[in-house]
Design a protein around this motif. Structure first.
Motif, PDB file in Angstrom:
ATOM      1  N   LYS A   1       0.810  -1.221   0.000  1.00  0.00           N
ATOM      2  CA  LYS A   1       0.000   0.000   0.000  1.00  0.00           C
ATOM      3  C   LYS A   1       0.844   1.273   0.000  1.00  0.00           C
ATOM      4  O   LYS A   1       0.372   2.338  -0.400  1.00  0.00           O
ATOM      5  CB  LYS A   1      -0.944   0.011   1.207  1.00  0.00           C
ATOM      6  N   ASP A   2       2.103   1.163   0.442  1.00  0.00           N
ATOM      7  CA  ASP A   2       2.978   2.333   0.474  1.00  0.00           C
ATOM      8  C   ASP A   2       3.782   2.516  -0.806  1.00  0.00           C
ATOM      9  O   ASP A   2       4.561   3.463  -0.922  1.00  0.00           O
ATOM     10  CB  ASP A   2       3.932   2.223   1.667  1.00  0.00           C
ATOM     11  N   GLY A   3       3.632   1.582  -1.753  1.00  0.00           N
ATOM     12  CA  GLY A   3       4.350   1.700  -3.020  1.00  0.00           C
ATOM     13  C   GLY A   3       5.676   0.972  -3.072  1.00  0.00           C
ATOM     14  O   GLY A   3       6.378   1.034  -4.088  1.00  0.00           O
ATOM     15  N   ASN A   4       6.077   0.276  -1.982  1.00  0.00           N
ATOM     16  CA  ASN A   4       7.306  -0.508  -2.010  1.00  0.00           C
ATOM     17  C   ASN A   4       7.123  -1.709  -2.936  1.00  0.00           C
ATOM     18  O   ASN A   4       6.063  -2.342  -2.933  1.00  0.00           O
ATOM     19  CB  ASN A   4       7.648  -1.006  -0.605  1.00  0.00           C
ATOM     20  N   MET A   5       8.155  -2.029  -3.692  1.00  0.00           N
ATOM     21  CA  MET A   5       8.056  -3.117  -4.665  1.00  0.00           C
ATOM     22  C   MET A   5       9.131  -4.171  -4.454  1.00  0.00           C
ATOM     23  O   MET A   5      10.262  -3.866  -4.053  1.00  0.00           O
ATOM     24  CB  MET A   5       8.181  -2.581  -6.096  1.00  0.00           C
ATOM     25  N   VAL A   6       8.759  -5.426  -4.749  1.00  0.00           N
ATOM     26  CA  VAL A   6       9.688  -6.546  -4.779  1.00  0.00           C
ATOM     27  C   VAL A   6       9.524  -7.268  -6.107  1.00  0.00           C
ATOM     28  O   VAL A   6       8.397  -7.502  -6.565  1.00  0.00           O
ATOM     29  CB  VAL A   6       9.440  -7.531  -3.619  1.00  0.00           C
ATOM     30  N   SER A   7      10.642  -7.612  -6.714  1.00  0.00           N
ATOM     31  CA  SER A   7      10.677  -8.453  -7.906  1.00  0.00           C
ATOM     32  C   SER A   7      11.557  -9.653  -7.555  1.00  0.00           C
ATOM     33  O   SER A   7      12.734  -9.479  -7.225  1.00  0.00           O
ATOM     34  CB  SER A   7      11.263  -7.668  -9.085  1.00  0.00           C
ATOM     35  N   LEU A   8      10.996 -10.857  -7.585  1.00  0.00           N
ATOM     36  CA  LEU A   8      11.720 -12.035  -7.095  1.00  0.00           C
ATOM     37  C   LEU A   8      11.608 -13.181  -8.087  1.00  0.00           C
ATOM     38  O   LEU A   8      10.508 -13.549  -8.506  1.00  0.00           O
ATOM     39  CB  LEU A   8      11.167 -12.462  -5.728  1.00  0.00           C
ATOM     40  N   THR A   9      12.745 -13.756  -8.438  1.00  0.00           N
ATOM     41  CA  THR A   9      12.802 -14.929  -9.304  1.00  0.00           C
ATOM     42  C   THR A   9      13.597 -16.013  -8.596  1.00  0.00           C
ATOM     43  O   THR A   9      14.697 -15.751  -8.108  1.00  0.00           O
ATOM     44  CB  THR A   9      13.487 -14.611 -10.649  1.00  0.00           C
ATOM     45  N   TYR A  10      13.027 -17.216  -8.514  1.00  0.00           N
ATOM     46  CA  TYR A  10      13.788 -18.329  -7.958  1.00  0.00           C
ATOM     47  C   TYR A  10      13.448 -19.605  -8.697  1.00  0.00           C
ATOM     48  O   TYR A  10      12.495 -19.666  -9.472  1.00  0.00           O
ATOM     49  CB  TYR A  10      13.630 -18.444  -6.445  1.00  0.00           C
ATOM     50  N   THR A  11      14.282 -20.646  -8.484  1.00  0.00           N
ATOM     51  CA  THR A  11      14.216 -21.789  -9.386  1.00  0.00           C
ATOM     52  C   THR A  11      14.797 -23.046  -8.747  1.00  0.00           C
ATOM     53  O   THR A  11      15.575 -22.989  -7.792  1.00  0.00           O
ATOM     54  CB  THR A  11      14.986 -21.482 -10.684  1.00  0.00           C
ATOM     55  N   LEU A  12      14.414 -24.179  -9.330  1.00  0.00           N
ATOM     56  CA  LEU A  12      15.052 -25.464  -9.052  1.00  0.00           C
ATOM     57  C   LEU A  12      15.920 -25.899 -10.230  1.00  0.00           C
ATOM     58  O   LEU A  12      16.544 -26.944 -10.180  1.00  0.00           O
ATOM     59  CB  LEU A  12      13.988 -26.535  -8.791  1.00  0.00           C
ATOM     60  N   GLU A  13      15.929 -25.133 -11.293  1.00  0.00           N
ATOM     61  CA  GLU A  13      16.582 -25.359 -12.583  1.00  0.00           C
ATOM     62  C   GLU A  13      15.615 -26.065 -13.523  1.00  0.00           C
ATOM     63  O   GLU A  13      14.767 -25.425 -14.110  1.00  0.00           O
ATOM     64  CB  GLU A  13      17.901 -26.117 -12.466  1.00  0.00           C
ATOM     65  N   ASN A  14      15.682 -27.386 -13.690  1.00  0.00           N
ATOM     66  CA  ASN A  14      14.710 -28.068 -14.534  1.00  0.00           C
ATOM     67  C   ASN A  14      13.325 -28.008 -13.910  1.00  0.00           C
ATOM     68  O   ASN A  14      13.174 -27.670 -12.737  1.00  0.00           O
ATOM     69  CB  ASN A  14      15.099 -29.543 -14.711  1.00  0.00           C
ATOM     70  N   SER A  15      12.321 -28.361 -14.685  1.00  0.00           N
ATOM     71  CA  SER A  15      10.991 -28.549 -14.115  1.00  0.00           C
ATOM     72  C   SER A  15      11.081 -29.614 -13.025  1.00  0.00           C
ATOM     73  O   SER A  15      11.576 -30.717 -13.265  1.00  0.00           O
ATOM     74  CB  SER A  15      10.023 -29.009 -15.211  1.00  0.00           C
ATOM     75  N   TYR A  16      10.672 -29.277 -11.808  1.00  0.00           N
ATOM     76  CA  TYR A  16      10.804 -30.135 -10.629  1.00  0.00           C
ATOM     77  C   TYR A  16      12.270 -30.404 -10.273  1.00  0.00           C
ATOM     78  O   TYR A  16      12.583 -31.352  -9.559  1.00  0.00           O
ATOM     79  CB  TYR A  16      10.054 -31.463 -10.822  1.00  0.00           C
TER      80      TYR A  16
END
Length: 567
Positions: free
Chosen positions: A384-399
């Motif tokens: 609500k205050d306008g703070n932003m997060v952009s997050l990418t994470y992974t296991l590499e392959n599918s599953y």
């Protein structure tokens, strides 16, 4: 963001009022709300994040809760057994990043994947030797310690409940489980999670419960990062790895630390680009390509015209060559020329080598792109205050490795495949052997994950990112171009057709049915080689409309369970 005014596309978007708030599943009309949005690959996880926002949590709190929920609801990439990156930009102008990329175990070595014939054994991609030391829990914990508002336990507990009480099997889950049946048959610990007790497959509408994962999450909830990296979980994981020829030990887990890093920063047509530094190559790649493209009138060329696609390709080609030559873990490569790579002067020199009528030629003696799976996940958050997060994470392959940690209930990554496997060997197929990204103990493997925030006048206005392995950088960059140069709203920008080039192999891939055959013919006439592909990435974007004060959210329709949820 004073982008060109355009008429919203006449595409219906389902918008309903639920207890968690409003949500939109795909489409070219964004969700618009006043207070906050979470957009992710799983509506259940987005619901969790928005509930945290409604309870007074900030963007970091909501991102932590969403990430843990995705570990339950989106096992193809959501995780506590993998790693990733977070970019944070506060409304007050403060920006930072958190690096929780996996590390090579202490017992890893530079030639551990080289066979007797001098070629790669491919064991970096499969089995227990492919597993890097997980970083997700440490990274989320560090981000919370630095910027969180609500108690840690409040953020993990929703995921505990989802795992313990169960979630419905959606088509996306059903299809993923079915396609990986051979792996569940191979690993008993995985079969115990992804198959029913009688060995049969889960069906649409079944309730899927994960009691071992619930217990692991309870330890994390109650003990913080030590609930994963020390004590019972560390002993179970180390014993499991040792019993099956893996390398990760209790010492590896105890030594793991996430790192807060300064973002890489660039500018594009009056906007600030704030993105992830190495060991991500994404921030540098995006800034470098935008710097090159800033010298062209892309709007006049027209969106996805042949000339437009040509200059995009040539910018991509040059950026990915630089990526392979120079980038790796900064803790092992202190002399990487980051400032030069993201400079306007370097971009001008590269731009001058582009012939508008003729494609360049990629030379395997001059570097290329390593293998990366396209199964990652990204989510974006605004409070609500306008703070932003952009997050990418992974296991590499599918599953990931498709191996579930016995007794822990969570999937393990196969991120060791993101290292260069054979020192000194670079070929036209895209295998790279350059020094910065060779295997070494405690080293973080290079990544293309590109969580990015665009700001104007010190205020965040766009949080964007995508899964997609080697395509992530180009997908994220194209969404930014779609908004700034072509005046699209965030949903239109996310839904638009995408293309990809990565230096080597020397070919361009285009999403099928998204580009005119006439445009492709004109593009090929310049000397480009084209192949059609399926979906490229699954971007999740949030735009803060500073004129109206509203937040616009978009969940890419390429993600079957994805949704933007807000209130």
């Amino acid at each position: 963001m004073n982008m060109r005014s355009v008429t919203n596309a006449m595409v219906f978007v389902l918008v309903l009022l639920l207890p968690a708030g409003l949500f939109a599943e795909g489409g070219r009309t964004p969700l618009r709300v006043e207070n906050g949005i979470v957009t992710s690959a799983s509506r259940l996880a987005s619901d969790v994040g928005v509930d945290i926002l409604k309870r007074g949590g900030n963007a970091v709190d909501a991102s932590v809760a969403t990430a843990f929920a995705l570990a339950v609801t989106w096992p193809t990439a959501g995780n506590i057994g993998g790693g990733g990156f977070m970019v944070y930009h506060g409304e007050d102008g403060h920006a930072t990043t958190f690096d929780f990329r996996e590390k090579a175990p202490l017992a890893a070595s530079e030639r551990m994947y080289v066979g007797a014939d001098g070629q790669s054994t491919n064991m970096q991609h499969r089995g227990f030797l492919s597993v890097g030391v997980p970083g997700t829990v440490a990274g989320l914990y560090m981000a919370h310690q630095k910027h969180g508002n609500l108690p840690w336990a409040d953020l993990v507990d929703p995921a505990v409940k989802l795992a313990r009480d169960g979630i419905p099997i959606t088509y996306a889950l059903y299809d993923g489980f079915r396609r990986n049946q051979s792996f569940w048959d191979q690993f008993p610990s995985s079969a115990a999670v992804f198959l029913k007790a009688d060995g049969s497959q889960y069906q649409l509408g079944d309730t899927w419960k994960q009691p071992d994962l619930a217990r692991t999450l309870e330890r994390i909830r109650d003990e913080g990062r030590d609930g994963f990296y020390k004590g019972e979980n560390a002993r179970m994981l180390a014993n499991f790895m040792q019993a099956n020829g893996g390398l990760i030990t209790e010492e590896d887990l105890a030594m793991y630390e996430a790192v807060e890093r300064e973002p890489v920063r660039g500018t594009y047509r009056g906007y600030d680009i704030i993105s992830m530094p190495p060991p991500s190559s994404g921030g540098i790649g995006i800034i470098q390509m935008l710097n090159i493209l800033e010298g062209f009138d892309l709007a006049a060329m027209g969106h996805n015209s042949a000339d437009y696609l040509h200059v995009l390709t040539e910018a991509m080609r040059r950026s990915y060559a630089n990526r392979a030559e120079f980038l790796g873990d900064p803790d092992f490569n202190p002399d990487m020329p980051v400032n030069r790579l993201i400079s306007k002067e370097h971009a001008a020199n590269l731009r001058a080598t582009i012939d508008m009528e003729k494609a360049s030629v990629s030379d395997e003696s001059r570097f290329g792109q390593i293998y990366e799976s396209e199964e990652t996940t990204h989510f974006s958050v605004v409070d609500k205050d306008g703070n932003m997060v952009s997050l990418t994470y992974t296991l590499e392959n599918s599953y990931g490795s498709r191996i579930v940690a016995e007794g822990g209930g969570y999937l393990l990554n196969n991120e060791m495949g993101d290292f260069n496997p054979v020192p000194g060997v670079t070929n036209r197929d895209g295998q790279i052997g350059t020094d910065p990204n060779l295997v070494a103990p405690q080293k973080r493997m290079l990544s293309s994950m590109s969580p990015t925030i665009v700001a104007q006048n010190g205020k965040p206005v766009l949080a964007i990112g995508s899964p997609g392995g080697r395509t992530i950088i180009n997908t994220t960059m194209q969404v930014i171009l779609n908004m700034i140069d072509h005046g699209m709203n965030v949903a239109q920008a996310v839904e638009a057709g995408r293309m990809h080039h990565q230096w080597l192999p020397d070919r361009s891939s285009f999403e099928g049915m998204m580009f005119s055959p006439d445009t492709i013919r004109l593009y090929e006439a310049k000397g480009h080689t084209v192949n059609a592909r399926g979906n490229q990435g699954s971007a999740m974007g949030i735009f803060h409309d500073r004129e109206t004060g509203l937040y616009h959210g978009s969940a890419d329709s390429r993600a079957g369970d994805g949704a933007a949820v807000g209130y």
